[in-house]
Design an enzyme around this catalytic site. Structure first.
Site, mmCIF file in Angstrom:
data_model
loop_
_atom_site.group_PDB
_atom_site.id
_atom_site.type_symbol
_atom_site.label_atom_id
_atom_site.label_comp_id
_atom_site.label_asym_id
_atom_site.label_seq_id
_atom_site.Cartn_x
_atom_site.Cartn_y
_atom_site.Cartn_z
ATOM 1 N N TYR A 141 3.243 11.748 1.900
ATOM 2 C CA TYR A 141 2.150 11.051 2.575
ATOM 3 C C TYR A 141 1.285 11.573 2.374
ATOM 4 O O TYR A 141 0.016 11.701 2.103
ATOM 5 C CB TYR A 141 2.664 10.388 3.877
ATOM 6 C CG TYR A 141 1.698 9.325 3.892
ATOM 7 C CD1 TYR A 141 0.908 8.423 3.549
ATOM 8 C CD2 TYR A 141 1.155 9.237 5.333
ATOM 9 C CE1 TYR A 141 -0.419 7.770 3.661
ATOM 10 C CE2 TYR A 141 0.281 9.154 5.511
ATOM 11 C CZ TYR A 141 -0.929 7.779 4.474
ATOM 12 O OH TYR A 141 -1.875 7.375 5.114
ATOM 13 N N PHE A 208 11.602 6.949 20.234
ATOM 14 C CA PHE A 208 12.322 8.142 19.915
ATOM 15 C C PHE A 208 12.227 8.985 20.513
ATOM 16 O O PHE A 208 10.965 10.044 20.127
ATOM 17 C CB PHE A 208 11.380 7.622 18.020
ATOM 18 C CG PHE A 208 12.255 7.032 17.307
ATOM 19 C CD1 PHE A 208 13.658 5.973 17.226
ATOM 20 C CD2 PHE A 208 10.994 6.075 16.884
ATOM 21 C CE1 PHE A 208 13.576 5.007 16.666
ATOM 22 C CE2 PHE A 208 11.279 5.028 15.705
ATOM 23 C CZ PHE A 208 12.846 4.460 16.153
HETATM 24 N N1 UDP Z 1 7.897 4.798 18.493
HETATM 25 C C1 UDP Z 1 8.949 5.029 18.946
HETATM 26 N N2 UDP Z 1 9.436 3.508 18.290
HETATM 27 C C2 UDP Z 1 9.127 2.734 17.379
HETATM 28 C C3 UDP Z 1 8.345 3.268 16.844
HETATM 29 C C4 UDP Z 1 7.099 4.580 16.959
HETATM 30 O O1 UDP Z 1 9.266 5.236 20.295
HETATM 31 O O2 UDP Z 1 9.875 2.310 17.382
HETATM 32 C C5 UDP Z 1 6.936 6.852 18.660
HETATM 33 C C6 UDP Z 1 6.716 7.387 17.760
HETATM 34 O O3 UDP Z 1 7.994 7.953 17.534
HETATM 35 C C7 UDP Z 1 5.553 8.001 17.400
HETATM 36 C C8 UDP Z 1 4.932 6.958 18.226
HETATM 37 O O4 UDP Z 1 5.953 6.477 19.036
HETATM 38 O O5 UDP Z 1 5.704 8.974 18.438
HETATM 39 C C9 UDP Z 1 3.854 7.271 17.100
HETATM 40 O O6 UDP Z 1 4.758 5.884 16.194
HETATM 41 P P1 UDP Z 1 4.159 5.373 14.982
HETATM 42 O O7 UDP Z 1 4.845 4.741 13.667
HETATM 43 O O8 UDP Z 1 3.417 4.058 15.334
HETATM 44 O O9 UDP Z 1 2.540 6.239 14.624
HETATM 45 P P2 UDP Z 1 2.621 7.544 13.586
HETATM 46 O O10 UDP Z 1 2.351 8.704 15.001
HETATM 47 O O11 UDP Z 1 4.236 8.366 13.499
HETATM 48 O O12 UDP Z 1 1.618 7.675 12.277
#
Ligand code: UDP
Length: 333
Positions: A141, A208
């Protein structure tokens, strides 16, 4: 700016940008193939359902509406999908944007604002991240978007086009009157998933990674309200019109919030406690992503107005609680 073509104007950031342009009295034409966008999110009078790589359609739209200004959002944006299907991302994002921008410039477009991403930085070595930080995307991406930035650099020089690429940090929040908001399928973003858990639409929220090198062990991100993001595009178009040299800007607040902070603030705002469970780290998640926004503030006079967590989370909560199915209407019985 008389009329602006917005590709991806049925998507999350695109639809909010269209709404803000319309508030400024600008005429907007949306081009969207509705594969991930929503018909009900379109706010412009003129809408073409079609593909950005349909060059005959693109040339027709530009001629018909006498368009010189373009904001290009249309793209696929799921990081996990891009890792599984890089061919899809390089085709849908990069190849199609190459074809599209060539046709748009041939048709008479003179100013371009391009929707890029902080994913071009990958795992940054220094925080906050400046535009000069090393570019090392860790997923297709981010790589697919970086290639479009490079294409714009060369196309701009060769054809005298003014352009700005905006590298977004974490887009969040919803329109203040709650008629538009985030609706992805599948949803992978933190804030919608926290609020869907509060609504009982999913049982638990997975966190996560709780062992990151951050004060509470969870990842830190720079959340920027979608209306502030929308306004960055409008300021960029105005600035290009006034002769701003083509450039690339980060769009973030310069402040970070951890996953735990988002959960705690959401619980306070919704008044509902959610069940959380600790999960393994998600592949490719950097521990901290926070923007240095000095450049966009200086060049465009951009200031985040709605990006405090209170406004982000309360607007998102109003959207999700009033639209638990997103833009999908409830089935008729
Ligand atoms: N995250 C999480 N649980 C979820 C979705 C996201 O812990 O169900 C965490 C993810 O690992 C990251 C943060 O939230 O550290 C933001 O994730 P998101 O997917 O919203 O945006 P990204 O930073 O990946 O573009």
């Amino acid at each position: 700016m008389k009329t602006v073509l917005v590709t991806g104007g049925a998507g999350y950031i695109g639809s909010h940008t269209v709404q803000e342009l319309i508030k400024e009295g600008v005429s907007v034409v949306v081009l969207d193939n509705l594969t991930t966008g929503h018909r009900d999110a379109i706010r412009s009078k003129y809408f073409y359902e079609g593909d950005i790589a349909d060059t005959a359609l693109v040339e027709h739209i530009i001629k018909e509406h006498k368009i010189q200004s373009l904001i290009h959002f249309a793209a696929k944006s799921l990081v996990s999908e891009s890792l599984a299907k890089p061919e899809l991302y390089f085709y849908e994002n990069t190849v199609k944007s190459f074809v599209f921008l060539k046709a748009a410039i041939k048709g008479g477009i003179k100013e371009v604002v391009f929707s890029s991403t902080a994913a071009v930085y990958g795992n940054p070595k220094c925080i906050p991240i400046t535009e000069e930080s090393m570019l090392a995307p860790i997923n297709p991406y981010g790589a697919s978007k970086r290639m479009i930035e490079e294409y714009l650099e060369w196309m701009g020089k060769a054809h005298g086009i003014g352009w700005v690429a905006l590298r977004y940090f974490n887009a969040a929040g919803a329109s203040l009157e709650a008629s538009m908001g985030e609706d992805h399928d599948p949803e992978s973003h933190l804030i919608p998933l926290v609020l869907k858990t509060s609504l009982g639409l999913q049982e638990k929220l997975s966190i996560f990674g709780t062992d990151y090198a951050t004060p509470d062990g969870t990842c830190i991100r720079d959340y920027v309200h979608v209306i502030d993001l929308a306004n960055a595009h409008i300021l960029a178009l105005h600035a290009i019109e006034q002769g701003l040299p083509s450039n690339i800007f980060n769009v973030g607040t310069g402040k970070g919030a951890s996953v735990m902070k988002i959960i705690n603030e959401s619980e306070r705002i919704t008044g509902r406690t959610i069940t959380i469970e600790s999960k393994e780290r998600r592949v490719g998640d950097p521990n901290i992503l926070v923007a240095d926004n000095t450049a966009i503030k200086a060049a465009l006079g951009w200031e985040p107005r709605y990006s405090d967590l209170e406004t982000i989370l309360s607007s998102a909560w109003r959207w999700h609680s009033s639209h638990p199915n997103g833009y999908r209407r409830l089935p008729h019985f």
